[in-house]
Design an enzyme around this catalytic site. Structure first.
Site, short mmCIF file in Angstrom:
data_model
loop_
_atom_site.label_atom_id
_atom_site.label_comp_id
_atom_site.label_asym_id
_atom_site.label_seq_id
_atom_site.Cartn_x
_atom_site.Cartn_y
_atom_site.Cartn_z
N ARG A 1 4.40 -3.68 17.30
CA ARG A 1 5.22 -3.35 16.14
C ARG A 1 5.92 -4.63 15.73
O ARG A 1 6.93 -5.01 16.31
CB ARG A 1 6.23 -2.27 16.54
CG ARG A 1 7.03 -1.69 15.39
CD ARG A 1 8.11 -0.77 15.92
NE ARG A 1 7.61 0.47 16.48
CZ ARG A 1 7.16 1.49 15.77
NH1 ARG A 1 7.16 1.42 14.46
NH2 ARG A 1 6.74 2.59 16.35
N ARG B 1 -2.82 8.23 17.19
CA ARG B 1 -2.04 7.06 17.55
C ARG B 1 -1.72 7.05 19.05
O ARG B 1 -1.49 6.01 19.63
CB ARG B 1 -0.78 7.17 16.72
CG ARG B 1 0.27 6.27 17.07
CD ARG B 1 1.22 6.35 15.94
NE ARG B 1 2.54 6.11 16.46
CZ ARG B 1 3.60 6.04 15.72
NH1 ARG B 1 3.50 6.25 14.42
NH2 ARG B 1 4.75 5.79 16.24
N LYS C 1 2.40 4.44 1.35
CA LYS C 1 2.62 4.93 2.71
C LYS C 1 2.46 6.44 2.71
O LYS C 1 3.27 7.17 2.14
CB LYS C 1 4.01 4.56 3.23
CG LYS C 1 4.19 5.01 4.67
CD LYS C 1 5.48 4.55 5.27
CE LYS C 1 5.55 4.79 6.77
NZ LYS C 1 5.30 6.16 7.18
N LYS D 1 7.56 -1.17 6.67
CA LYS D 1 7.63 0.04 5.85
C LYS D 1 8.87 0.00 4.98
O LYS D 1 9.93 -0.42 5.43
CB LYS D 1 7.58 1.31 6.69
CG LYS D 1 8.26 1.22 7.97
CD LYS D 1 8.06 2.47 8.81
CE LYS D 1 8.69 2.16 10.13
NZ LYS D 1 8.77 3.13 11.12
N PHE E 1 -7.58 2.14 5.73
CA PHE E 1 -6.87 0.92 5.32
C PHE E 1 -7.14 -0.29 6.21
O PHE E 1 -6.66 -1.37 5.92
CB PHE E 1 -5.37 1.16 5.20
CG PHE E 1 -4.72 1.81 6.39
CD1 PHE E 1 -4.53 1.11 7.56
CD2 PHE E 1 -4.29 3.13 6.32
CE1 PHE E 1 -3.91 1.71 8.66
CE2 PHE E 1 -3.68 3.74 7.41
CZ PHE E 1 -3.50 3.03 8.58
N ARG F 1 -1.97 9.32 11.87
CA ARG F 1 -2.73 8.08 12.04
C ARG F 1 -4.02 8.42 12.78
O ARG F 1 -3.98 9.05 13.84
CB ARG F 1 -1.90 7.11 12.87
CG ARG F 1 -2.54 5.76 13.12
CD ARG F 1 -2.38 4.92 11.88
NE ARG F 1 -2.81 3.55 12.07
CZ ARG F 1 -2.01 2.56 12.46
NH1 ARG F 1 -0.76 2.80 12.74
NH2 ARG F 1 -2.49 1.34 12.56
N GLU G 1 -5.31 7.04 7.73
CA GLU G 1 -4.31 8.12 7.83
C GLU G 1 -4.95 9.39 7.28
O GLU G 1 -5.53 9.39 6.20
CB GLU G 1 -3.08 7.73 7.00
CG GLU G 1 -1.93 8.68 7.09
CD GLU G 1 -0.94 8.35 8.21
OE1 GLU G 1 -1.21 7.43 9.03
OE2 GLU G 1 0.10 9.02 8.27
N GLU H 1 0.84 -1.19 0.00
CA GLU H 1 0.00 0.00 0.00
C GLU H 1 0.87 1.24 0.00
O GLU H 1 1.99 1.21 0.49
CB GLU H 1 -0.87 0.03 1.27
CG GLU H 1 -1.82 -1.13 1.34
CD GLU H 1 -2.55 -1.20 2.67
OE1 GLU H 1 -2.34 -0.31 3.51
OE2 GLU H 1 -3.31 -2.15 2.84
#
Ligand code: AMP
Length: 571
Positions: free
Chosen positions: A415, A269, A249, A421, A339, A254, A299, A247
């Site tokens: 994470r 976030r 970025k 990313k 997303f 966020r 986002e 996707e």
């Protein structure tokens, strides 16, 4: 429970710097707390009668509070002011004055946790004519019945600055040891609810089993899933077993969207509520989301009106200033790219594979042109196609790509290597500022360079990595000096390992993003992380990063290893 018991625990916590001792004070307190009292005790321990994500304040200013203290203690506001100038903390002032109270109250009732909680909680609800006086009266009522120590903490709670050094993260370990449940299970429940008071209450009534049943709820932000970094397209394909969803970025904010009937709320976030800052996007979201109730991840991006391209993230943040919102709506239009889907009507989607969540998301979102858009996604397995998509993403003004494991569940607050990313830019690191050095010549009077530290992921200590003296504009230097003077420390901070000399030490609060040319090994007498940087350059403050989220020394070690490998590969 009597409020006195809580105040005594607060006093101990304030005077105990050690993590372990602090923990045992909290554990003792939690063990003594009944299920009925648990939510109140945990929230008061964290400093507010509502969870941190609720953007509410008591609305009582310092001046009003001084009046309440004066009234309860039987002193004049001028006398309170005088002592305040000497002591600097109204909580301490209240404690001292109530200790030598002139006003003697007969039949004062003993304060309970419930009474204090309820009174403070309803303060923002007191509005309209005479509200200032009624608020003062409500606080004075509490203070009149309180012991000096109770008064100190009531005052600090009303101001919203408890100063006992209990951050949310600490509650995880305390709850786990008080009730003998695994810290991982406590953490997971927190990631879903973002509210330790709910977590603690659930443990007391239902144990670990109860915790496992806790789910997400509309209106309660969920800790968002985060991404790891990948170096190359090959690495992505290897980690994702040959195929992934790619996707664009986007570089924005966020945003987690919660829809409950007509009510739409936006959380960042960091689980702060930003609904009021973006009134212009709420209606489009109402139209776009078909279910009655939903939680959607996305986002938010600001668009440059002239070029039609996304604007840097700082521009979006400008909207934070209230008085500028009206103007900002005109000048900085925003779009939301969605997303992911966490919940849709009765269906909690977290455990579904990503590809399934995306399918349902496509079904429940009706795009609103220029406002609510599905993030462009391609499921790819060929490096050439991925490279082409990446180049295109950058050409149209985005940051690169995000690769997502098709089978991964939604890992709230984690994470992991299931979101990667891919950015082609120079390496950047997020580091916390721990010290400063005054500049010379044109920079005299301002801090001209800053000492930056990474976090040791194992111990949580901050360890220095570099001294960064370039990349700042004159304006930056001025603004930063002002900012850092406010958090300058008189004594070394207990969580920071620093060996190099500096002119000022700061509370580890503000995170810089820096680029650099190369990582180096550094002797520990110089940089305590064991690493240094060649040619570090300041890019910006990462307003969306907490010090607990910065790069770790372990990550730097990993980056260093990769860098050295690349170097030898070239030869
Ligand atoms: P970073 O902040 O560098 O860790 O990168 C992860 C962030 O990228 C997320 O928290 C999102 O704010 C942002 N982001 C941009 N586009 C996407 C996307 N398509 N999917 C997930 N996150 C995205």
């Amino acid at each position: 429970m009597r409020y006195a018991a809580l105040a005594e625990a607060f006093e101990k916590l304030e005077h105990t710097p050690s993590y372990l001792e602090k923990n045992s004070v909290i554990v003792e307190l939690l063990k003594r707390t009944t299920a009925e009292e648990m939510e109140r005790v945990v929230l008061l321990l964290l400093g507010k009668p509502w969870p941190a994500y609720v953007s509410k304040e008591t609305g009582v200013g310092l001046q009003q509070l001084k009046k309440a203290v004066a009234r309860a203690a039987g002193y004049s506001p001028a006398e309170v002011d005088k002592l305040m100038r000497q002591v600097g903390d109204l909580g301490e002032v209240a404690k001292q004055l109530l200790g030598k109270k002139r006003q003697v109250t007969l039949f004062a009732e003993q304060l309970t946790v419930k009474k204090v909680f309820e009174n403070v909680k309803q303060l923002p609800e007191i509005t309209g004519e005479g509200s200032v006086d009624r608020r003062i009266a409500s606080i004075a009522e509490l203070l009149t019945s309180s012991t000096p120590l109770e008064a100190k903490f009531i005052v600090r709670t009303v101001i919203g600055d408890l100063r006992i050094g209990v951050a949310e993260g600490r509650l995880r370990d305390a709850i786990a040891s008080a009730f003998d449940v695994r810290p991982g299970v406590v953490e997971h429940a927190y990631m879903l609810t973002t509210d330790y008071s709910i977590v603690a209450k659930t443990v007391v009534t239902g144990g670990e089993k109860g915790l496992k049943k806790l789910g997400v709820a509309v209106g309660h932000p969920v800790n968002p899933m985060l991404a790891q970094r990948a170096e190359t397209i090959d690495e992505v394909l290897k980690r994702m077993k040959g195929k992934a969803a790619f996707e664009i970025k986007l570089d924005g904010i966020r945003i987690q969207i919660h829809k409950d009937g007509d009510k739409v709320s936006l959380f960042t976030r960091r689980m702060e509520e930003y609904t009021k800052m973006f009134p212009d996007i709420l209606d489009p979201l109402r139209q776009a989301l078909k279910p009655k109730r939903a939680i959607v991840d996305g986002e938010l991006v600001a668009i440059d009106k002239r070029t039609g391209k996304p604007m840097p993230f700082q521009e979006v943040l400008k909207r934070r200033r209230k008085y500028e919102i009206k103007q900002a709506i005109e000048q900085i239009p925003v779009e939301i790219y969605v997303f992911d889907l966490l919940m849709s009507d009765g269906n909690v989607m977290l455990d579904e594979p990503y590809i399934e969540r995306r399918k349902v998301l496509e079904r429940i979102v009706k795009e609103v042109k220029g406002k609510v858009i599905m993030v462009e996604q391609r499921v790819l397995d060929k490096p050439d196609e991925i490279k082409e998509f990446m180049d295109w993403s950058i050409k149209i003004g985005h940051e690169g790509l995000l690769a997502k494991d098709l089978e991964a569940s939604y890992r709230a607050g984690r994470r992991e290597f299931v979101w990667l990313k891919l950015k082609p830019v120079l390496e950047t690191l997020d580091l916390v500022v721990v010290g400063g050095l005054y500049g010379k010549g044109k920079r005299a009077g301002f801090f001209g360079s800053y000492i930056l530290a990474a976090r040791d992921g194992k111990t949580g200590r901050f360890k220095t990595v570099t001294k960064c003296g370039s990349g700042y504009t004159d304006e930056d230097l001025k603004e930063l000096t002002k900012l850092f003077k406010k958090i300058q420390l008189k004594k070394p901070h207990p969580d920071i390992d620093i060996e190099i000399d500096c002119d000022a030490r700061f509370e580890p609060k503000i995170v810089f993003e820096v680029v650099y040319e190369e990582l180096q090994v550094s002797p520990a007498e110089k940089h305590t992380s064991g690493f240094g940087m060649r040619f570090p350059r300041y890019i910006r403050i990462r307003e969306d990063r907490r010090p607990s989220e910065i790069n770790t020394t372990q990550e730097i070690a990993e980056l260093f290893k990769k860098q050295e490998k690349r170097k030898t590969a070239k030869v």
